[in-house]
Write a protein that holds these residues in place. Structure first.
Motif, PDB file in Angstrom:
ATOM      1  N   TYR A 108       0.778  -1.228   0.065  1.00  0.00           N
ATOM      2  CA  TYR A 108       0.068   0.112  -0.036  1.00  0.00           C
ATOM      3  C   TYR A 108       0.919   1.070  -0.137  1.00  0.00           C
ATOM      4  N   VAL A 132      -3.956  -3.268   6.128  1.00  0.00           N
ATOM      5  CA  VAL A 132      -3.285  -2.009   6.514  1.00  0.00           C
ATOM      6  C   VAL A 132      -3.712  -1.809   8.102  1.00  0.00           C
ATOM      7  N   ASN A 136       0.323   2.514   8.426  1.00  0.00           N
ATOM      8  CA  ASN A 136       0.516   2.399   7.036  1.00  0.00           C
ATOM      9  C   ASN A 136      -0.159   3.736   6.206  1.00  0.00           C
TER      10      ASN A 136
END
Length: 416
Positions: A108, A132, A136
């Motif tokens: 990501y 996530v 992040n």
């Protein structure tokens, strides 16, 4: 469009130190047979492909073979990383694999991968969101803000700055306001170019509030990893991973948010579950229709209970598969059976766990007497404890042995 939804393969997992690789190889072969028979248009693997970030060699080999055969049978395969995976390792070779119809979630970095498939009803868009955490999303926003000329020290950009710099400063400021998993997922999905004339599928790996957990899952203390289902609004089908029990989660009226669950049982809390492949049929203008195909494992996980004499009687296990299955045995004998595990394994060769349920294990003992405890002798306290645990008094020989041990301890010189 017909979709197969899987998740949480946990290839390479060990349960009570038993390797599950042969069981995983068997169940993946059954899934390939189902793909061959059902001919889905797409296969989804919603995270936790492996059981740890650096999987063992045999796990990588098994997954490599499965993906190659799945790509031959299915026009498109979508796979994201879960919390047990290394996002970088799952993403490796993604560009090359796309040529074979295998689409992997990249690490990501502020945007989601979108893949469009077509059927007789028109387009179906698949969005891949790897697992996530808030950190992040914050890092991705900060990186974007820095590239655009923003500064973490000056979030309120002066009017003299250009539009790009103002946007960068705003991204830096937004990053500081993301603290919860719901905020993180909502921010990751914000601003996606979702075509509401198409059917939209999101692949995600998070714990959605309200889902039922199993013992084999990684739990965050206090439910800090909860994501509210409202974060997923706007998608027709949300293919989830992370929870090991197959189940739907309440979402919008025309939406289906679903965990496919694991293809195998990875804890005895799942002993009574039916493991399945989720089959989703997406028809334009209709709510996604969900069916399941049952998966029969190479070995079951079974919980047995009884006295040692009962569970070792041939009549107890005759006609069952328990001698080959993974077994948890609870003995009800009041006295511990010497070398019970080794003796039971002569019958139940895959015995994973053994424990006792009797008066001793059910009782929680604290000495009687309150403040007078300090005035009582060690012999008296041991005698009381023995009675509580065994529902009988110590014999004269046991009392004498106890006294002898205590005296020998008193006579030892303390270490200097």
């Amino acid at each position: 469009m017909k979709i197969f939804h899987l998740s949480d393969l946990h290839i390479g997992k060990r349960v009570y130190e038993y390797s599950m690789i042969s069981d995983q190889e068997y169940i993946l072969a059954r899934i390939l047979e189902m793909i061959r028979e059902e001919k889905p248009d797409a296969l989804i693997i919603a995270g936790d492909v492996y059981d740890r970030p650096v999987p063992p060699r045999e796990a990588v080999t098994l997954m490599d073979v499965f993906l190659e055969k799945a790509a031959e049978l299915c026009p498109a395969v979508f796979m994201i990383s879960g919390n047990h995976d290394s996002a970088e390792r799952i993403a490796f070779g993604g560009g090359l694999m796309e040529k074979s119809g295998v689409y992997l979630s990249p690490v990501y970095g502020g945007s989601l991968k979108r893949v469009r498939l077509e059927d007789g009803d028109g387009p179906v868009d698949f969005y891949l969101l790897p697992f996530v955490r808030p950190v992040n999303i914050r890092k991705a926003l900060e990186a974007q803000g820095s590239e655009n000329g923003g500064s973490a020290e000056t979030p309120d950009a002066p009017e003299s700055l250009g539009e790009l710099e103002i946007a960068g400063a705003q991204e830096m400021q937004d990053a500081q306001e993301i603290h919860t998993y719901t905020e993180a997922v909502a921010r990751a999905l914000e601003g996606l170019p979702v075509d509401h004339e198409a059917r939209n599928v999101l692949v995600s790996h998070q714990f959605v509030t309200g889902a039922s957990r199993c013992e084999s899952e990684e739990v965050s203390i206090g439910g800090l990893d909860n994501v509210d289902a409202s974060a997923y609004k706007g998608f027709d089908y949300v293919a989830l991973g992370h929870i090991h029990s197959p189940q739907n989660v309440a979402g919008e009226e025309d939406q289906v948010i679903r965990y496919s669950g694991t293809p195998l049982k990875y804890s005895f809390s799942e002993a009574g579950q039916e493991k399945t492949v989720t089959v989703v049929n997406l028809e334009k203008g209709k709510k996604p229709a969900v069916e399941t195909l049952n998966l029969t494992p190479l070995r079951e996980m079974v919980e047995l209970r009884g006295s040692y004499e009962e569970v070792t009687a041939r009549s107890f296990y005759k006609g069952t598969t328990w001698q080959e299955d993974y077994v948890h045995i609870t003995l009800t004998d009041e006295e511990d059976v010497p070398d019970a595990a080794a003796r039971l394994r002569t019958i139940y060769k895959n015995l994973m766990r053994i424990d006792y349920d009797n008066r001793r294990t059910r009782s929680s003992w604290t000495p009687d007497g309150g403040e007078e405890i300090a005035e009582r002798s060690p012999e008296e306290l041991i005698d009381e404890f023995f009675q509580k645990m065994n529902d009988r008094e110590m014999s004269r020989d046991q009392k004498d042995l106890c006294t002898s041990i205590l005296r020998s301890l008193d006579e030892q010189e303390p270490e200097r």
